[in-house]
Design a protein around this motif. Structure first.
Motif, PDB file in Angstrom:
ATOM      1  N   ARG B  99       0.802  -1.276  -0.076  1.00 36.45           N
ATOM      2  CA  ARG B  99      -0.108  -0.027  -0.074  1.00 36.45           C
ATOM      3  C   ARG B  99       0.763   1.092  -0.083  1.00 36.45           C
ATOM      4  NH1 ARG B  99      -5.196   1.349   2.339  1.00 36.45           N
ATOM      5  NH2 ARG B  99      -5.149   3.687   2.915  1.00 36.45           N
ATOM      6  N   SER B 103       1.184   3.909  -2.915  1.00 33.96           N
ATOM      7  CA  SER B 103       0.967   5.524  -2.552  1.00 33.96           C
ATOM      8  C   SER B 103       1.919   6.555  -2.994  1.00 33.96           C
ATOM      9  CB  SER B 103       0.469   5.719  -1.108  1.00 33.96           C
ATOM     10  OG  SER B 103       1.216   6.606  -0.491  1.00 33.96           O
ATOM     11  N   GLU B 106       2.302   6.814  -6.758  1.00 32.64           N
ATOM     12  CA  GLU B 106       1.055   7.864  -7.099  1.00 32.64           C
ATOM     13  C   GLU B 106       1.532   9.169  -6.798  1.00 32.64           C
ATOM     14  OE1 GLU B 106      -2.267   6.116  -5.504  1.00 32.64           O
ATOM     15  OE2 GLU B 106      -2.495   4.496  -7.067  1.00 32.64           O
ATOM     16  N   LYS B 107       2.231   9.496  -5.755  1.00 30.83           N
ATOM     17  CA  LYS B 107       2.797  10.778  -5.236  1.00 30.83           C
ATOM     18  C   LYS B 107       3.774  11.281  -6.404  1.00 30.83           C
ATOM     19  CE  LYS B 107       1.243  11.021  -0.830  1.00 30.83           C
ATOM     20  NZ  LYS B 107       0.577   9.957  -0.650  1.00 30.83           N
ATOM     21  N   LEU B 110       2.746  12.900  -9.618  1.00 30.78           N
ATOM     22  CA  LEU B 110       2.438  14.488  -9.546  1.00 30.78           C
ATOM     23  C   LEU B 110       3.605  15.201  -9.876  1.00 30.78           C
ATOM     24  CD1 LEU B 110      -0.044  14.888  -6.522  1.00 30.78           C
ATOM     25  CD2 LEU B 110      -0.454  14.736  -9.136  1.00 30.78           C
ATOM     26  N   PHE B 169       3.910  10.523   8.571  1.00 33.49           N
ATOM     27  CA  PHE B 169       3.551   9.248   7.868  1.00 33.49           C
ATOM     28  C   PHE B 169       2.928   8.155   8.912  1.00 33.49           C
ATOM     29  CE2 PHE B 169       3.395   5.549   5.269  1.00 33.49           C
ATOM     30  CZ  PHE B 169       2.895   6.081   4.033  1.00 33.49           C
TER      31      PHE B 169
END
Lengths: 252, 199
Positions: B99, B103, B106-107, B110, B169
């Motif tokens: 996970r 994540s 995906e960051k 950007l 986090f």
């Protein structure tokens, strides 16, 4: 769920390493604390949850598509300039709150920035104060000012459209609102002496805020969705992120 | 002192004796290592000839050498870790790591040519260090990201937490999991994590 178990088991844990981790864990307890003992006082949690899903829906179905459309029409350079323009307008908020926290060097720098950027920077569209004079921004708001004087956040409140906040920061919106020229410019005095917000030009400040928000969002497309990926449960996640971030800002 | 460069560096440190030698050396090592990794990752991101899947695999391989994902999984569970069975731990680590890697990737999607400024690492304890970095975005927003390192017995300095704008986090996951585990069992939590991964 089945797909994970189909994968071949790799050599995950050696018993030797396990030992070190156990020792390591105790070591970390003072850093992160025990969540069970940090029970958060959250009397509005029911309402907050509802408002979080409303705001989430608003972002996903209204704000995000609007900002994407706007991004498609307006080139990035223009959007950055608009962003700087609005940032420059909020100078009074930063000035007052830096001064209230006795951060006089920052207050001076902010004043210098405002003078330079409003003139040479063409009403704040550009930022020569930073690029030529090396003057940095020092964002501060009233919630941070109160926090700096030891006022705790109080319980968490999710505001409609504005998102996560707490008692202290919600109350603090009002003084900052008064210092925000996009609002106060439109406060007119009625004949009976009362102040009427917005007066005749009722939609002007709302429109200005809307442009500001859409413009800002267009420069940060995808960031919220990305942040959300780390949420197991959206409301407590956003609450936690907000409070941690505010505490950091206050400590600075 | 066979290596002349090493001798020179050592000499410099002795000359400017205001920093404890060992610490400054280790901190400098962390800074150097992080700079190298960040540069590698940026190179992968900019390389448009790479297919996304290969690119992601390379990035994860890069990241794996500097992150202690297993420790992150353990810390995110807090006290619960001790109460969980071995089988559950294994499974939990697996879904959690998957996970957070997802994540992270995906960051990175950007990422649009933001400037990454890497400061100097500071050793806070014998086995702990922090490194402050900044990500400067399109509208001149400066995001502070602090990497927290722990010295692993075998693998050396590894990241166990990242603080973005003051938000830890691990802390965030820790309170979320604690919340979920108040009403659900460990197995249900693992199941939830598996399911959300698919959507």
């Amino acid at each position: 769920m089945a797909q994970a178990s189909e994968e071949p088991e790799e050599e995950d844990t050696e018993p030797e390493e396990e030992d070190e981790d156990e020792e390591g864990e105790d070591d970390f307890d003072d850093e992160f604390g025990d969540p069970a003992e940090q029970e958060i006082f959250d009397p509005l949690s029911g309402y907050n949850r509802g408002m979080t899903s409303f705001n989430d829906g608003f972002y996903t179905y209204v704000l995000d598509p609007t900002a994407r459309g706007y991004r498609w029409v307006v080139p990035e350079g223009g959007r950055r300039a608009v962003g700087r323009f609005f940032k420059n307008l909020l100078f009074p908020v930063r000035f007052v709150n830096n001064a209230l926290q006795a951060k006089f060097k920052n207050t001076g720098e902010e004043t210098g920035r405002f003078v330079i950027n409003s003139t040479i920077g063409l009403f704040g569209l550009f930022d020569p104060a930073k690029s030529w004079f090396g003057l940095e921004e020092h964002p501060e708001d009233f919630g941070q000012t109160l926090g700096a004087y030891g006022v705790g956040g109080g319980f968490h409140i999710v505001l409609p459209l504005l998102g996560p906040s707490n008692l202290r920061d919600s109350v603090s919106l009002y003084p900052d609102f008064l210092a925000d020229p996009t609002n106060s410019k439109f406060v007119v005095r009625k004949e009976n002496g009362d102040h009427a917000l917005y007066g005749d030009s009722e939609l002007a400040p709302v429109g200005a805020k809307a442009v500001e928000v859409v413009n800002y969002t267009s420069l940060h497309i995808g960031e919220y969705d990305n942040l959300k990926k780390d949420a197991v449960d959206l409301y407590p996640f956003l609450r936690d992120v907000y409070e941690q971030n505010r505490n950091q800002k206050i400590a600075e | 002192m066979r290596n002349p460069i090493l001798t020179a560096i050592l000499g410099l440190f002795l000359l400017f004796g205001f920093v404890p030698f060992g610490q400054a050396d280790e901190a400098a090592e962390i800074t150097k290592m992080t700079k190298e990794k960040v540069n590698n990752i940026i190179t992968y991101l900019r390389d448009t000839s790479l297919e996304k899947e290969t690119r992601n695999k390379q990035i994860i391989a890069e990241v794996n050498t500097i992150f202690d994902f297993k420790l992150m999984a353990q810390l995110s569970l807090g006290k619960q870790w001790k109460k969980t069975k071995k089988r559950q731990r294994k499974e939990f680590v697996k879904v959690f790591v998957k996970r957070i890697q997802q994540s992270y990737l995906e960051k990175l999607d950007l990422y649009t040519d933001e400037e990454v400024i890497i400061g100097d690492a500071k050793q806070t304890k014998k086995k702990r260090a922090v490194l402050t970095t900044y990500l400067v975005s399109a509208d001149d927003d400066k995001k502070e990201m602090i990497y927290k390192f722990r010295k692993h017995k075998k693998r050396g300095w590894l990241v166990y937490d990242v603080n973005i704008l003051g938000v830890s986090f691990i802390q965030t996951y820790r309170s979320q999991f604690a919340g979920v585990l108040k009403t659900k069992t460990m197995d249900e939590l693992i199941e939830d994590l598996k399911n959300s991964e698919k959507s």
